[in-house]
Scaffold this motif. Structure first.
Motif, PDB file in Angstrom:
ATOM      1  N   ALA A 113       0.811  -1.213   0.000  1.00  0.00           N
ATOM      2  CA  ALA A 113       0.000   0.000   0.000  1.00  0.00           C
ATOM      3  C   ALA A 113       0.845   1.263   0.000  1.00  0.00           C
ATOM      4  N   THR A 114       2.084   1.165   0.466  1.00  0.00           N
ATOM      5  CA  THR A 114       2.928   2.360   0.605  1.00  0.00           C
ATOM      6  C   THR A 114       4.345   2.025   0.156  1.00  0.00           C
ATOM      7  N   ASN A 133      -1.475   1.880  -5.098  1.00  0.00           N
ATOM      8  CA  ASN A 133      -1.699   3.258  -4.715  1.00  0.00           C
ATOM      9  C   ASN A 133      -0.950   4.158  -5.689  1.00  0.00           C
ATOM     10  N   GLN A 134      -1.267   5.434  -5.617  1.00  0.00           N
ATOM     11  CA  GLN A 134      -0.532   6.407  -6.402  1.00  0.00           C
ATOM     12  C   GLN A 134       0.849   6.618  -5.772  1.00  0.00           C
ATOM     13  N   VAL A 136       3.536   9.033  -4.904  1.00  0.00           N
ATOM     14  CA  VAL A 136       3.748  10.489  -4.753  1.00  0.00           C
ATOM     15  C   VAL A 136       4.868  10.756  -3.755  1.00  0.00           C
ATOM     16  N   GLY A 137       5.500  11.912  -3.893  1.00  0.00           N
ATOM     17  CA  GLY A 137       6.512  12.340  -2.937  1.00  0.00           C
ATOM     18  C   GLY A 137       7.910  12.095  -3.467  1.00  0.00           C
ATOM     19  N   ARG A 138       8.767  13.059  -3.205  1.00  0.00           N
ATOM     20  CA  ARG A 138      10.123  13.004  -3.746  1.00  0.00           C
ATOM     21  C   ARG A 138      10.870  11.733  -3.349  1.00  0.00           C
ATOM     22  N   GLN A 139      10.872  11.402  -2.057  1.00  0.00           N
ATOM     23  CA  GLN A 139      11.612  10.226  -1.592  1.00  0.00           C
ATOM     24  C   GLN A 139      11.048   8.942  -2.190  1.00  0.00           C
ATOM     25  N   TYR A 143      13.084   6.542  -4.694  1.00  0.00           N
ATOM     26  CA  TYR A 143      13.418   5.182  -4.275  1.00  0.00           C
ATOM     27  C   TYR A 143      13.020   4.170  -5.346  1.00  0.00           C
ATOM     28  N   GLU A 164      -1.386  15.102 -13.137  1.00  0.00           N
ATOM     29  CA  GLU A 164      -0.232  15.560 -12.345  1.00  0.00           C
ATOM     30  C   GLU A 164       0.620  14.384 -11.906  1.00  0.00           C
ATOM     31  N   ARG A 168       4.528  13.823 -12.977  1.00  0.00           N
ATOM     32  CA  ARG A 168       5.561  13.820 -11.949  1.00  0.00           C
ATOM     33  C   ARG A 168       6.452  12.581 -12.064  1.00  0.00           C
TER      34      ARG A 168
ATOM     35  N   GLY B  34      13.974   5.411   1.777  1.00  0.00           N
ATOM     36  CA  GLY B  34      14.397   4.193   1.098  1.00  0.00           C
ATOM     37  C   GLY B  34      15.892   4.207   0.853  1.00  0.00           C
ATOM     38  N   GLU B  54      11.205  17.709   1.851  1.00  0.00           N
ATOM     39  CA  GLU B  54      10.980  16.301   1.471  1.00  0.00           C
ATOM     40  C   GLU B  54      12.211  15.423   1.672  1.00  0.00           C
ATOM     41  N   PRO B  57      10.462  10.473   3.778  1.00  0.00           N
ATOM     42  CA  PRO B  57       9.211  10.081   3.119  1.00  0.00           C
ATOM     43  C   PRO B  57       8.018  10.326   4.044  1.00  0.00           C
ATOM     44  N   TYR B 337       0.988  13.268   2.147  1.00  0.00           N
ATOM     45  CA  TYR B 337       0.850  13.856   0.812  1.00  0.00           C
ATOM     46  C   TYR B 337      -0.589  13.773   0.338  1.00  0.00           C
ATOM     47  N   GLN B 339      -2.577  12.428  -2.408  1.00  0.00           N
ATOM     48  CA  GLN B 339      -2.266  11.351  -3.341  1.00  0.00           C
ATOM     49  C   GLN B 339      -3.214  11.390  -4.528  1.00  0.00           C
ATOM     50  N   GLN B 391      -4.862   2.830   5.180  1.00  0.00           N
ATOM     51  CA  GLN B 391      -3.693   3.581   4.706  1.00  0.00           C
ATOM     52  C   GLN B 391      -4.083   4.896   4.036  1.00  0.00           C
ATOM     53  N   HIS B 392      -5.317   5.314   4.170  1.00  0.00           N
ATOM     54  CA  HIS B 392      -5.787   6.524   3.490  1.00  0.00           C
ATOM     55  C   HIS B 392      -6.657   7.354   4.424  1.00  0.00           C
ATOM     56  N   VAL B 405      -2.335  17.155  -6.200  1.00  0.00           N
ATOM     57  CA  VAL B 405      -1.548  15.942  -6.003  1.00  0.00           C
ATOM     58  C   VAL B 405      -0.085  16.316  -5.746  1.00  0.00           C
TER      59      VAL B 405
END
Lengths: 443, 443
Positions: A113-114, A133-134, A136-139, A143, A164, A168, B34, B54, B57, B337, B339, B391-392, B405
């Protein structure tokens, strides 16, 4: 059925499991007896402990090993009789030991899920992973792209439901000069529900954006999550069926415009309640070669309420399930003590929100035993958990209930996910509650 | 105020904290980037990480260090102005690093809810501990008696509310030949609520049983937990006041029959909502020398809803609190974030039941920031978490909400206990969200 060489990196896995077996337990870990130091996880099963003999402190979480075997067999046979493969949702247990078992049973992939969960699966050598899941996020993006760049054996899928989001991921893949695309599954979602495009038009726009962002991303299939439908069971089943048709419509639109990357089109959905409907509906997509991926996370441990009821319903409606002997049973129990019986009709147990989930239903008192007397358990009737605090369960009991302070009570669970995450250490037991091993979770 | 030599075993503590500082973080721990391997917990603050940049994570849990300082000061001053000492409930945070801070602030003891938690506090050198629960179960009783036998510096209190409970502890102390009594606090409880004797008569019977079980057990005081009262605030305050009078009645009965062991009589109650009433009511016991022990676990981190409201009320009603400048503020935030924004009025965040508690209220969107653009946070208005999955978080938002997003959203918490237990690693941040360190929890 995929071979393990497709799904497990043997070297990574061996290293990570050796490290895990060597995890040194001590009495800072919930469920470990006071005074214990430096006990290897791999040695827990050699201690000769028995739960009913009070060899471990309570509350303790246990998984019945014979029931895991039963559930594993049932699902393997269900899949053989259906046209689907499974990518069991790892988020349920977050136990690499159970992932390994599922992959050995023939699971096509592990779902997470993450990206935090992905990191754990990767560490334990899982090669094919669906991030349902989508991304998202730089890290998180960095990774994933790093892992894809470093390990040609890593096969990865994630979801897309926005322009978006696609932009990304494509931008980061481009910036990193990634030599292969990031595989995307186009997500459809129900109005008023969680993630996913709400209309075929919105989905088609995302699919075209994926095509336009080649070679950095590739559209590999269509995905949805049907598990959040509410209402009476018949209405839910209708809603799930309609949702599958919506997802198939999206897939047909994409096929028509040739938006899918070459290879079989993945069609994936399926929590732990309606996977039979998913497999059946997706079996008639009419868009050429497809791979049907269900994702039940809860089948392996099942539960004592919510999924038990879903499963009874599934057995009644699914011709495929009807061909499989036996059925799923509940493997997970939380054992507690009676700490107080302050009123004749009420007692308090030594487990609460910190030890078990109650998001689906309150836990269910299943059996009891009196230490020093009982070597087996006695079923409980008429005992009902009416309230949970952080560390206590309030139980309404018949006035004539035999339970007294110091007695042991086993609680069954509804929705295993939110109980697994309360325990780093879960004991494996046989039918006589001998502790034969232990699993570690990573939450 | 007790000196630290009374409450911390310096050698044990130094060893355990050195080990904790040396805890090797890697990317199997939630919140760790990660690819990270072998990062010492003690080195997290030296990485130069910033949350808004960021560098870690999400979801991630953070504690605002300056707010902890503020809350620590406020409670120290409140205690100086009151007649009470504090044994903060360690179960809230289960972070020995925060226990250490509380003991350095002058806490009289640490309170725990379970023997598992006691094991952790002992490992970190806490010498005076209140187990604010009944001690039941073979392993738990054996561990406590073993610790009391091995370490003369260990001062331990636990609760009694039944004859069976007293008999069991006394029998084990006798069997072990323990050279000093197990200290018991007699628990009174409200009808229909959790543990504790429901009547003065029932309490007196337990107190007499304690006397009759000398020298293996000793009655050191009276205790209750007032935190579970329900209803409108005025009614709750009345119920708490009445409950304090009930507990004082129990104490007076015991004093009259000379059932207390020599020394000051401990009077203890106090969750994090009504400790001012507890301190005030217990201040007029009229039974000779007493020690008033409140046990708030949540004051150090406070929260953004439930305890914020309780605290506003407390400041309004308490003359003692009125003398203390400033007030408690919320230190704990969960960062996530965006998502997906699948509908104009709805967005989905990357955090759920596995990341934050919702037993008191849903989490509260506090601020947002756009990565790459914002070095500070912007308050959010009109955004409301309407549903949590594992998880959401589903958030209802104004159609004109600027969130898209990839944006970052900070969630405030109601009832910190059930969010702390979702994280092994919580970052310490300064006002600019620079990561200055980290704490580990033990759940």
């Amino acid at each position: 059925m995929p071979s393990e060489t497709q799904t497990i990196d043997a070297a990574r896995s061996a290293k990570a499991f050796a490290e895990l077996d060597d995890w040194r337990l001590d009495d800072r870990v919930k469920g470990v007896p006071g005074g214990v130091r430096d006990l290897r996880l791999g040695d827990v099963g050699h201690k000769g402990w028995n739960l009913l003999r009070e060899d471990v402190p309570l509350p303790a979480a246990v998984l019945k090993a014979p029931v895991l075997d039963n559930n594993s067999r049932w699902m393997t046979q269900f899949l053989e009789a259906s046209h689907a493969v499974i990518a069991p949702h790892g988020k349920t247990t977050m136990s690499p030991q159970l992932f390994q078992r599922q992959l050995a049973d023939g699971a096509w992939a592990i779902t997470v899920a993450t990206v935090g969960q992905l990191q754990i699966a990767r560490r334990f050598g899982v090669k094919r992973i669906v991030l349902a899941n989508q991304l998202v996020g730089r890290q998180a993006i960095a990774y994933v792209i790093g892992e894809l760049a470093q390990d040609p054996g890593f096969e990865f899928y994630t979801l897309a439901d926005s322009l978006e989001g696609v932009a990304r991921i494509a931008a980061e893949a481009k910036r990193a000069g990634l030599k292969r695309p990031v595989n995307l599954l186009l997500e459809g979602g129900m109005m008023g529900s969680r993630t996913g495009c709400r209309t075929r038009e919105a989905a088609l726009a995302v699919a075209r954006a994926i095509r336009d962002s080649a070679p950095w991303v590739a559209l590999r299939g269509v995905e949805g999550f049907e598990g959040l439908v509410q209402g009476p069971m018949e209405e839910r089943e209708k809603a799930v069926t309609a949702f599958m048709e919506f997802l198939l419509g999206i897939a047909q639109d994409c096929a028509k415009e040739k938006l899918f990357a070459p290879g079989p089109v993945i069609l994936s959905a399926g929590g732990s309640a309606f996977y039979d409907i998913v497999a059946e509906k997706f079996g008639s997509a009419g868009i050429g070669e497809t791979l049907l991926v269900i994702r039940s996370g809860c089948y392996l441990t099942q539960d004592s309420a919510s999924y038990r009821n879903f499963f009874a319903r599934l057995q009644g409606r699914s011709a495929v399930a009807g061909k499989v002997a036996g059925g799923l049973q509940a493997a997970l129990e939380i054992w507690t003590y009676v700490q107080s019986r302050p009123e004749p009709g009420r007692l308090i147990l030594t487990a609460g929100r910190r030890d078990l989930g109650s998001d689906a239903d309150m836990p269910i008192p299943l059996y009891w035993a009196r230490p020093g007397r009982d070597k087996s358990v006695t079923p409980l009737e008429g005992h009902k958990v009416v309230e949970l605090n952080d560390q206590h369960a309030h139980v309404s009991v018949p006035v004539e209930s035999p339970l007294q302070v110091g007695d042991m009570v086993a609680l069954g669970i509804s929705h295993p996910c939110t109980t697994f995450d309360k325990w780093q250490l879960i004991y494996l037991v046989d039918d006589a509650y001998n502790i034969t091993g232990a699993i570690r979770t990573f939450f």
